[in-house]
Design a protein around this motif. Sequence first.
Motif, PDB file in Angstrom:
ATOM      1  N   HIS A  68       2.961 -10.974 118.386  1.00 33.23           N
ATOM      2  CA  HIS A  68       2.718 -11.269 119.805  1.00 33.23           C
ATOM      3  C   HIS A  68       1.249 -10.984 120.096  1.00 33.23           C
ATOM      4  O   HIS A  68       0.782  -9.867 119.935  1.00 33.23           O
ATOM      5  N   HIS A 108       1.337 -15.732 125.853  1.00 35.77           N
ATOM      6  CA  HIS A 108       1.543 -16.313 127.188  1.00 35.77           C
ATOM      7  C   HIS A 108       0.299 -17.142 127.459  1.00 35.77           C
ATOM      8  O   HIS A 108      -0.790 -16.577 127.589  1.00 35.77           O
ATOM      9  N   GLU A 147       4.710 -19.261 124.524  1.00 37.70           N
ATOM     10  CA  GLU A 147       5.988 -18.714 124.991  1.00 37.70           C
ATOM     11  C   GLU A 147       6.347 -19.200 126.398  1.00 37.70           C
ATOM     12  O   GLU A 147       5.475 -19.371 127.249  1.00 37.70           O
ATOM     13  N   HIS A 179      13.356 -14.721 129.800  1.00 38.39           N
ATOM     14  CA  HIS A 179      12.352 -15.219 130.743  1.00 38.39           C
ATOM     15  C   HIS A 179      12.851 -16.465 131.483  1.00 38.39           C
ATOM     16  O   HIS A 179      12.662 -16.588 132.691  1.00 38.39           O
ATOM     17  N   HIS A 215      12.876 -14.959 121.868  1.00 42.97           N
ATOM     18  CA  HIS A 215      12.914 -13.610 122.423  1.00 42.97           C
ATOM     19  C   HIS A 215      14.175 -13.466 123.247  1.00 42.97           C
ATOM     20  O   HIS A 215      14.525 -14.372 124.010  1.00 42.97           O
ATOM     21  N   GLU A 258      13.807  -7.824 122.559  1.00 47.69           N
ATOM     22  CA  GLU A 258      12.778  -7.138 123.360  1.00 47.69           C
ATOM     23  C   GLU A 258      13.390  -6.168 124.357  1.00 47.69           C
ATOM     24  O   GLU A 258      12.762  -5.824 125.354  1.00 47.69           O
TER      25      GLU A 258
HETATM   26 ZN   LIG Z   1       5.838 -12.375 125.569  1.00 49.84          ZN
END
Ligand SMILES: [Zn+2]
Length: 280
Positions: A68, A108, A147, A179, A215, A258
């Motif tokens: 990441h 991101h 992502e 997310h 994730h 995560e």
């Molecule tokens: Zn992330």
Amino acid sequence: MNLPIKIGVAGIPLSSVKQDIISGISRIHELGLDGMELEFVHGVKMSEATALKVVKEIQAKGLFLTAHAPYYINLNSKEELKLQNTYKHILDTARIASLCGASSFTFHPAFYLKDEPEVVFETVLARLLDLKEQIVSGGYSILISPETTGKPSVFGSLSEILQLCAKIPGLNLCVDFAHLHARSNGKYNSYEEFMAILDQIAAVNPALLHNLHMHVSGIQYSIKGEIRHLPLKDSDFNYLDLLRALVTARVSGFLICESPILEEDALLLQQTYLKILEQA
Ligand SMILES: [Zn+2]
């Protein structure tokens, strides 16, 4: 385990005796997990010498790695210095993570600032094309996986990320299912909705389902999207149906847990995945 979806944790397991990367890798192996994500979120501070030790360890133990990139990335920045740093963070991640033997790295991509999403998309597209060329010409062998982000105010809806994949040959993606659930204030949480996500990805390129970077965690959210990550069982996130959908759609790739209780939830995901595979 040599199964289509490899399951790991975001960073060094909490139960690792020491919080360094090599101890973390040993602990992953002891726990029976498949790998981990290198968390370069506060900067890429690993040396090349350490990266060469890491690759030996993971090869010896048959584990996977993903990475990441730092949070301080904004491909839509107007400030020269911030843009230079954005490029540096992405290229440093690609270089060190590929030396470590990582398969994919995520980040991101951008903030909208006050711009129209369509304008931001074109800016991100142009800069990512440029970065992808630099990564390839640098000889870094690693998948580039922007992502899906957790807030509607931040660039990174599923369709934005998929449009990037449609326009940049060889670009991968990281689907953060928690997310997407938080960004939509509670949608994307049933078997049908998970299948719809996977169908949308396959419509762009079916090969994207073969190395999918994912994730997963529990999540708390509001109308503004993500608030914080939660343990799976303390949240409404429907990981059971997600795993069922991943099996039905024959997804392979890397699933990173995560959750705040990293390995405990990664093991829960692994056990659930194995049960579904046995029943399939
Ligand atoms: Zn992330």
